[in-house]
Design a protein around this motif. Structure first.
Motif, PDB file in Angstrom:
ATOM      1  N   GLY A 167      -6.380   4.691  -1.021  1.00 35.51           N
ATOM      2  CA  GLY A 167      -7.772   4.439  -0.619  1.00 35.51           C
ATOM      3  C   GLY A 167      -7.942   3.102  -0.583  1.00 35.51           C
ATOM      4  N   LYS A 168      -7.933   2.359  -1.649  1.00 35.28           N
ATOM      5  CA  LYS A 168      -8.251   0.971  -1.668  1.00 35.28           C
ATOM      6  C   LYS A 168      -6.913   0.213  -0.882  1.00 35.28           C
ATOM      7  N   SER A 169      -7.303  -1.003  -0.431  1.00 40.53           N
ATOM      8  CA  SER A 169      -6.236  -1.817   0.179  1.00 40.53           C
ATOM      9  C   SER A 169      -6.684  -3.122   0.251  1.00 40.53           C
ATOM     10  N   PHE A 187      -6.439  -7.205   0.595  1.00 40.18           N
ATOM     11  CA  PHE A 187      -5.715  -8.296   1.346  1.00 40.18           C
ATOM     12  C   PHE A 187      -6.156  -9.571   0.623  1.00 40.18           C
ATOM     13  N   ARG A 231       0.956  -1.057   0.125  1.00 38.07           N
ATOM     14  CA  ARG A 231       0.202  -0.102   0.015  1.00 38.07           C
ATOM     15  C   ARG A 231       0.920   1.323   0.095  1.00 38.07           C
TER      16      ARG A 231
END
Lengths: 113, 110
Positions: free
Chosen positions: B96-98, B100, B91
């Protein structure tokens, strides 16, 4: 103590009955995010907010709404819950513009029958 | 954000070092590597992160290859309480987007 607080921890509801899961953080973090986790899977991002009044879709936003009227709170709204939204939900926050990690809440286990 | 690839499961003997690999071959220059772990269904717990240098804290060490395309989390003396799912994510500081992945389930055996 610095923390992210979610409520409730457990919720059982019926299809179509609107519900809100609250998330609050006391660390003055700009960024907040919601994830869902289904059995055997990792966390999938639902929505995130970079700051007050700024929200955006994650990977699985369908069926959810969020709002960010104040910095500390980021509620997740299910206007008409369906059984496929039965899941474990996590809220997280972090201060933007830094490499600080995400701080997670303890989770909300939602069952929609 | 770059995607990561981890083995689905690993075993480790108690007291031995646990080495958990993560591949992030499409990582960008400004993306950090973060490791978290999740015990049962609790909220994920932060372990360690790094950009390009190796890092160590009281919980673990993080080794990042010179080309930054992969990393290894090292738990130097694994205990039964280290049994958990370990997630590696990448990241940048303003993302904003993360995302997993599915993580690695580490089982520490007596």
């Amino acid at each position: 103590e610095a923390q992210v607080t979610q409520n409730p921890r457990y919720l059982i509801t019926v299809t179509g009955k609107k519900l809100t899961v609250t998330c609050s953080q006391n660390m003055n973090h700009e960024y907040m995010s919601w994830y869902r986790q289904d059995p055997g899977l990792g966390l999938r991002q639902i929505y995130y907010s970079m700051n007050v009044e700024v929200t955006d879709k994650g990977d699985v936003p369908e069926g959810y709404k969020v709002s960010r009227k104040e910095k500390r709170n980021f509620p997740l709204i299910l206007e008409s819950p369906s059984p496929n939204q039965t899941s474990l939900y996590f809220c997280a926050s972090l201060p933007t513009g830094t490499n600080s990690p995400l701080h997670f809440g303890n989770g909300t286990r939602l069952t929609v029958t | 954000d770059a995607k990561t690839t981890q083995p689905p499961s690993m075993d480790c003997a108690e007291g031995r070092a646990a080495n958990l690999p993560c591949n992030h071959s499409t990582i960008s220059g400004n993306e950090y590597v973060y490791w978290y772990r999740q015990i049962h269904s609790q909220g994920p717990q932060y372990i360690i992160h790094g950009l390009k240098n190796n890092e160590t804290n009281e919980m673990a060490s993080l080794i990042i290859t010179e080309d930054r395309k992969s990393s290894t989390l090292i738990l130097p003396h694994a205990t039964l309480r280290d049994t958990a799912v370990y997630y590696c994510i990448v990241r940048n500081t303003n993302a904003g987007k993360s995302t997993f992945g599915d993580g690695t389930t580490l089982t520490v055996k007596p």
